[in-house]
Motif scaffolding. Structure first.
Motif, PDB file in Angstrom:
ATOM      1  N   VAL A  59      33.830  16.671  26.076  1.00 14.52           N
ATOM      2  CA  VAL A  59      33.526  17.723  27.036  1.00 14.52           C
ATOM      3  C   VAL A  59      33.537  17.183  28.466  1.00 14.52           C
ATOM      4  CG1 VAL A  59      31.744  19.346  27.765  1.00 14.52           C
ATOM      5  CG2 VAL A  59      32.084  18.903  25.337  1.00 14.52           C
ATOM      6  N   PRO A  60      34.410  17.728  29.321  1.00 17.15           N
ATOM      7  CA  PRO A  60      34.318  17.417  30.749  1.00 17.15           C
ATOM      8  C   PRO A  60      33.289  18.356  31.374  1.00 17.15           C
ATOM      9  CG  PRO A  60      36.257  18.754  30.356  1.00 17.15           C
ATOM     10  CD  PRO A  60      35.589  18.544  29.017  1.00 17.15           C
ATOM     11  N   ALA A  61      32.492  17.834  32.302  1.00 17.79           N
ATOM     12  CA  ALA A  61      31.422  18.658  32.840  1.00 17.79           C
ATOM     13  C   ALA A  61      31.164  18.359  34.312  1.00 17.79           C
ATOM     14  CB  ALA A  61      30.137  18.418  32.048  1.00 17.79           C
ATOM     15  N   ALA A  62      30.600  19.360  34.963  1.00 21.35           N
ATOM     16  CA  ALA A  62      30.011  19.166  36.285  1.00 21.35           C
ATOM     17  C   ALA A  62      28.668  18.489  36.006  1.00 21.35           C
ATOM     18  CB  ALA A  62      29.837  20.502  37.002  1.00 21.35           C
ATOM     19  N   GLY A  63      28.638  17.187  36.150  1.00 22.46           N
ATOM     20  CA  GLY A  63      27.509  16.387  35.698  1.00 22.46           C
ATOM     21  C   GLY A  63      26.166  16.800  36.253  1.00 22.46           C
ATOM     22  N   ASN A 120      39.233  18.964  39.070  1.00 20.38           N
ATOM     23  CA  ASN A 120      40.185  19.757  39.846  1.00 20.38           C
ATOM     24  C   ASN A 120      40.356  19.206  41.259  1.00 20.38           C
ATOM     25  OD1 ASN A 120      37.745  20.400  40.929  1.00 20.38           O
ATOM     26  ND2 ASN A 120      37.944  22.610  40.681  1.00 20.38           N
ATOM     27  N   GLY A 121      40.135  17.915  41.404  1.00 18.78           N
ATOM     28  CA  GLY A 121      40.292  17.306  42.713  1.00 18.78           C
ATOM     29  C   GLY A 121      38.991  17.156  43.474  1.00 18.78           C
ATOM     30  N   GLY A 122      37.894  17.663  42.937  1.00 24.04           N
ATOM     31  CA  GLY A 122      36.603  17.455  43.584  1.00 24.04           C
ATOM     32  C   GLY A 122      35.671  18.643  43.614  1.00 24.04           C
ATOM     33  N   ASP A 123      36.195  19.855  43.484  1.00 23.82           N
ATOM     34  CA  ASP A 123      35.348  21.051  43.458  1.00 23.82           C
ATOM     35  C   ASP A 123      35.035  21.381  42.001  1.00 23.82           C
ATOM     36  OD1 ASP A 123      33.951  23.336  44.162  1.00 23.82           O
ATOM     37  OD2 ASP A 123      35.767  24.545  44.460  1.00 23.82           O
ATOM     38  N   VAL A 124      34.398  20.425  41.341  1.00 21.66           N
ATOM     39  CA  VAL A 124      34.240  20.472  39.889  1.00 21.66           C
ATOM     40  C   VAL A 124      33.498  21.717  39.409  1.00 21.66           C
ATOM     41  CG1 VAL A 124      33.351  19.220  37.885  1.00 21.66           C
ATOM     42  CG2 VAL A 124      34.297  17.965  39.806  1.00 21.66           C
ATOM     43  N   GLU A 125      32.535  22.177  40.162  1.00 24.08           N
ATOM     44  CA  GLU A 125      31.773  23.343  39.718  1.00 24.08           C
ATOM     45  C   GLU A 125      32.634  24.593  39.578  1.00 24.08           C
ATOM     46  OE1 GLU A 125      28.227  23.777  42.042  1.00 24.08           O
ATOM     47  OE2 GLU A 125      27.390  21.913  41.256  1.00 24.08           O
TER      48      GLU A 125
END
Length: 135
Positions: A59-63, A120-125
């Motif tokens: 799972v990739p996540a906004a940590g 997505n390049g940094g705007d993960v949320e």
């Protein structure tokens, strides 16, 4: 790890913060394991089904949305973890490499599902909802 780093640099031109698709490519190409599927807009039932079938769920996540108290504050911007099971209450049992206390760490399923976001390049949320199923 250095071999994976070298592979990523050769394949992608960099080695940090790979997307779910790129991570799936690493599993396929570096590890030569073809039973890898990227699932967009996953549901709790899709994850539980994969676990029942003894598959690995990455799972990739906004940590920072995970709220893990063991992360160094404020927590990682982007993070990946493995879901390895679920409790009778429906919460997810994980192996979370973000902390020394990450083995068998339990996340509330709603918290984890809301935190799922791809790089997505940094705007993960605002990254897409996606998981990787291996097996």
């Amino acid at each position: 790890l250095l071999e994976i780093k070298s592979f990523e640099e050769g394949r992608f031109g960099y080695y940090k913060d790979t997307t779910a698709e790129e991570t799936a490519e690493i599993i396929r190409e570096f590890y030569n394991f073809n039973k890898v599927k990227v699932v967009y807009e996953p549901t709790v039932s899709v994850i539980k089904k994969a676990l029942v079938e003894k598959k690995v769920v990455i799972v990739p996540a906004a940590g920072r949305q995970l709220g893990n108290p063991y992360f160094r504050r404020p927590g990682p911007l982007y993070h990946m973890l493995v879901i390895k099971g679920y409790t009778k209450e429906g919460n997810f049992i994980t192996n979370d490499p973000g902390t020394r206390r990450g083995a068998d760490y339990i996340y509330n399923s709603n918290v984890l599902m809301n935190a799922i976001h791809d790089w997505n390049g940094g705007d993960v949320e605002h990254g897409g909802k996606v998981i990787i199923i291996v097996g």
